[in-house]
Write a protein that holds these residues in place. Structure first.
Motif, PDB file in Angstrom:
ATOM      1  N   LEU A 139       4.842  -8.345  -1.931  1.00  0.00           N
ATOM      2  CA  LEU A 139       6.039  -7.707  -2.523  1.00  0.00           C
ATOM      3  C   LEU A 139       6.478  -6.247  -1.881  1.00  0.00           C
ATOM      4  CD1 LEU A 139       4.764  -7.963  -6.330  1.00  0.00           C
ATOM      5  CD2 LEU A 139       6.974  -8.748  -5.425  1.00  0.00           C
ATOM      6  N   ILE A 140       5.794  -5.818  -0.683  1.00  0.00           N
ATOM      7  CA  ILE A 140       5.849  -4.524  -0.219  1.00  0.00           C
ATOM      8  C   ILE A 140       7.205  -4.857   0.597  1.00  0.00           C
ATOM      9  CG2 ILE A 140       5.111  -2.861   1.603  1.00  0.00           C
ATOM     10  CD1 ILE A 140       2.339  -3.240   0.575  1.00  0.00           C
ATOM     11  N   LYS A 141       8.483  -3.967   0.389  1.00  0.00           N
ATOM     12  CA  LYS A 141       9.410  -4.260   1.240  1.00  0.00           C
ATOM     13  C   LYS A 141       9.547  -2.765   1.866  1.00  0.00           C
ATOM     14  CE  LYS A 141      11.524  -7.483  -2.159  1.00  0.00           C
ATOM     15  NZ  LYS A 141      11.396  -7.458  -3.457  1.00  0.00           N
ATOM     16  N   ILE A 160      -9.859  -0.873  -6.857  1.00  0.00           N
ATOM     17  CA  ILE A 160      -8.794   0.464  -6.367  1.00  0.00           C
ATOM     18  C   ILE A 160      -9.039   0.340  -4.830  1.00  0.00           C
ATOM     19  CG2 ILE A 160      -8.549   2.660  -6.610  1.00  0.00           C
ATOM     20  CD1 ILE A 160      -9.877   2.676  -9.364  1.00  0.00           C
ATOM     21  N   GLU A 161     -10.334   0.364  -4.242  1.00  0.00           N
ATOM     22  CA  GLU A 161     -10.302   0.444  -2.995  1.00  0.00           C
ATOM     23  C   GLU A 161      -9.687  -0.467  -2.057  1.00  0.00           C
ATOM     24  OE1 GLU A 161     -14.449   2.225  -0.855  1.00  0.00           O
ATOM     25  OE2 GLU A 161     -14.707   0.315  -1.964  1.00  0.00           O
ATOM     26  N   LEU A 193      -4.607  -1.397   1.187  1.00  0.00           N
ATOM     27  CA  LEU A 193      -3.508  -2.194   1.405  1.00  0.00           C
ATOM     28  C   LEU A 193      -2.347  -1.101   1.557  1.00  0.00           C
ATOM     29  CD1 LEU A 193      -2.077  -4.910   1.759  1.00  0.00           C
ATOM     30  CD2 LEU A 193      -2.174  -5.050  -0.608  1.00  0.00           C
ATOM     31  N   ALA A 194      -2.420  -0.266   0.454  1.00  0.00           N
ATOM     32  CA  ALA A 194      -1.113   0.395   0.323  1.00  0.00           C
ATOM     33  C   ALA A 194      -0.964   1.350   1.465  1.00  0.00           C
ATOM     34  CB  ALA A 194      -1.174   1.259  -1.090  1.00  0.00           C
ATOM     35  N   GLY A 205       1.776   2.984   4.062  1.00  0.00           N
ATOM     36  CA  GLY A 205       2.235   4.325   3.899  1.00  0.00           C
ATOM     37  C   GLY A 205       2.823   4.335   2.552  1.00  0.00           C
ATOM     38  N   VAL A 206       2.450   3.518   1.559  1.00  0.00           N
ATOM     39  CA  VAL A 206       2.794   3.482   0.122  1.00  0.00           C
ATOM     40  C   VAL A 206       1.894   4.034  -0.717  1.00  0.00           C
ATOM     41  CG1 VAL A 206       3.032   1.744  -1.702  1.00  0.00           C
ATOM     42  CG2 VAL A 206       4.121   1.199   0.298  1.00  0.00           C
TER      43      VAL A 206
END
Ligand SMILES: *Cc1c(COP(=O)(O)O)cnc(C)c1O
Length: 425
Positions: free
Chosen positions: A143-145, A166-167, A172-173, A177-178
Motif C-alpha cells: 500500500l505504500i505509494k 509496533i517494532e 517498515l515505515a 521515510g513514512v
C-alpha cells in the motif's frame, strides 16, 4: 524537575513545580480565557515565538501545560499537545502528518476513528488506504505509494485486543521515510511505551484509562523527536510560514516540529482546545495510573480465564490467554498485562446477548472504557456501529461480541455478577 525519576514518581510530579505557582501543592486550574500581555514588546516576542508566554487559552494555558509536561515525561516524548478529545488527537495527528497525501490505516480501531476514514479525510484531501490485518507487513508494503506520509495503528485494538507488532511496522515505515502514529489509549504508558519500539507519534484518548474516573473527555498528541520530517515525504514541515517570520516549522521548532505544527495550525485554527478544568481532572487520574491499570489487568485476566471455561462463551479475545493468536506479541509488548479491556463471544442469539447484558447488575452498560467502574457494551451495535456488516466481519467483530472494561471493584463480585447473568438466561 528531572525526568530521570522512575515512572511512578513522574506520574505524580512531572511537569509541575509548585514554586512557580504560589506553592500550591495541587496543579491550580487557570480558569481564564486570556493572559495579560504586559507590554507591546513582550506581546510581539510571544506571537513571534521568540519568547515563551501565555496569550490565550485556546493555544496554551498553565494547567494544560502541566498535563502536557507530565504525559511527555511518562512517555519519553519531546513534548505533548493536549486537545479536547481523543478523536481530536487522532484526527489532528493524522491530518498534520498526512496533509495532501495518503495515510495507511489499520481496520482494527475504535469505531469513530474508522468512521472518519470514510467521512472526513478523503474530503479534506488525505487519501486513506485501509489494511485489514495490522501485522500483515506485505499488505502494508504493497500500500505504500510515493505520496504515503504516515501509518496509523492502535497498539492494542479496541475492542478485540489485536496487539500490533509496533517494532516491525515502524521498521517498515522508516524504510520508506513514512511516519508511524500509534493510538496507545488502551495500553497507556504504564503498560507500553510505543516510542521504545520506533513509533514517531503517539496519541491518546485521555478520557479512558489515563484518567480512569470517567469524568472528562480529553486527548493527547506526543512526538518522539527522532523522526526526520525533512526527508521529503512531508513538505508541510519545510514550507515557509509568514507568521513564523518566514521560517518553516522545521527551522523554527527543530526539536518538535510535529507538535509545534499540530498546536499552531490544528489546535489554534480548528480549535479543539482542552479546558483547564478537564486538564486538572486528567492530571488527578494520572496520579494513580499504575495502581489502577495493574489491578485492572490482573482482574481482567482472572475474568477472562473464568469466561474461557464457561459453557455460554464461544471465545475470549484476551490476548495473553494461552492459545490466543496475539499471545506472543502480548508477551513481548505487554509483559505487565494487557489492561482492563477485552471481548468475548456470547454463545447464543443477539437477543440472548442483549438479555445477558441487561441482566448484569454490577457492570454498567456504557460506551466507555478504562473507568474505575466495570463496564459492558455490545460494540457491533454501539461503539463500532459505523463499520458496515462486511467491514465488521473483516475484523472479526460479530453481533454477539460483548466488550468488557474491567474496573476496580472486587474481582470475585465481578465474576459472581457474570455468573448470575448467565444463570438468568
Ligand atoms: C475512545 C477512543 C478514542 C476516541 O476518544 P474520545 O476521547 O472519546 O474522543 C480514540 N481511540 C481509542 C482507542 C478509543 O478507545
Amino acid at each position: 524537575m528531572s525526568n530521570n525519576y522512575h515512572f511512578d514518581t513522574l506520574k505524580i510530579r512531572a511537569g509541575y513545580d509548585s514554586k512557580e505557582h504560589n506553592n500550591s501543592t495541587q496543579v491550580p486550574i487557570y480558569q481564564t480565557a486570556a493572559f495579560d500581555l504586559l507590554s507591546t514588546d513582550r506581546a510581539q516576542r510571544i506571537v513571534n515565538s521568540e519568547e515563551q508566554g501565555y496569550l490565550y487559552s485556546r493555544v496554551q494555558n498553565p494547567t494544560i501545560a502541566a498535563l502536557e509536561g507530565r504525559i511527555a515525561a511518562l512517555e519519553g516524548a519531546v513534548g505533548a499537545v493536549a486537545v479536547a478529545s481523543g478523536m481530536a488527537a487522532v484526527s489532528y495527528a493524522l491530518l498534520n502528518a498526512g496533509e495532501g497525501g495518503r495515510v495507511i490505516v489499520a481496520a482494527q480501531v475504535y469505531g469513530g476513528t474508522y468512521d472518519a476514514y470514510k467521512k472526513i479525510y478523503p474530503k479534506l484531501g488525505v487519501q486513506i488506504d485501509i489494511v485489514e490485518n495490522v501485522n500483515n507487513l506485505d499488505a502494508i508494503r504493497a500500500l505504500i505509494k510515493k505520496d504515503t506520509r504516515a501509518i496509523l495503528i492502535e497498539s492494542v485494538s479496541n475492542p478485540l485486543n489485536a496487539v500490533a507488532d509496533i517494532e516491525a511496522i515502524a521498521r517498515l515505515a522508516h524504510e520508506y521515510g513514512v511516519a508511524l502514529i500509534v493510538d496507545n489509549t488502551i495500553a497507556t504508558p504504564y503498560l507500553l511505551r510505543p516510542f521504545e519500539y520506533g513509533a514517531d507519534v503517539v496519541v491518546y484518548s485521555a478520557t479512558k484509562a489515563l484518567s480512569g474516573h470517567g469524568s472528562a473527555i480529553g486527548g493527547l498528541i506526543l512526538e518522539s523527536g527522532k523522526f526526520d520530517w525533512s526527508a521529503g515525504r512531508h513538505p508541510q514541515f519545510s514550507e515557509k510560514v509568514y507568521t513564523l517570520g518566514d521560517r518553516s516549522f522545521l527551522e523554527a521548532f527543530p526539536d518538535f516540529p510535529f507538535l509545534a505544527r499540530a498546536r499552531t495550525i490544528y489546535v489554534r485554527l480548528l480549535g479543539a482546545a482542552l479546558s483547564p478544568f478537564n486538564a486538572y481532572l486528567i492530571l488527578q487520574g494520572i496520579e494513580t495510573l499504575s495502581e489502577r491499570v495493574k489491578k485492572q489487568s490482573e482482574s481482567a485476566l482472572k475474568i477472562a480465564v473464568f469466561l474461557s471455561t464457561h459453557s455460554k462463551v464461544a471465545w475470549v479475545s484476551h490476548s495473553s490467554l494461552e492459545g490466543n493468536k496475539y499471545k506472543a506479541l502480548a508477551d513481548k509488548y505487554l509483559p505487565k498485562g494487557i489492561g482492563g479491556v477485552f471481548s468475548f463471544g456470547f454463545k447464543g442469539s443477539e437477543e440472548e446477548t442483549n438479555r445477558f447484558i441487561e441482566a448484569l447488575q454490577l457492570f454498567s452498560y456504557q460506551a466507555n472504557i478504562g473507568d474505575a467502574h466495570s463496564l459492558v457494551v455490545n460494540p457491533a451495535r454501539t461503539t463500532h456501529r459505523e463499520l458496515n456488516e462486511r467491514e465488521q466481519l473483516a475484523i472479526d467483530l460479530k453481533l454477539e461480541t460483548v466488550r468488557l472494561s474491567i474496573g476496580l471493584e472486587d474481582v470475585e463480585d465481578l465474576i459472581d455478577d457474570l455468573k448470575q447473568a448467565f444463570d438468568k438466561l
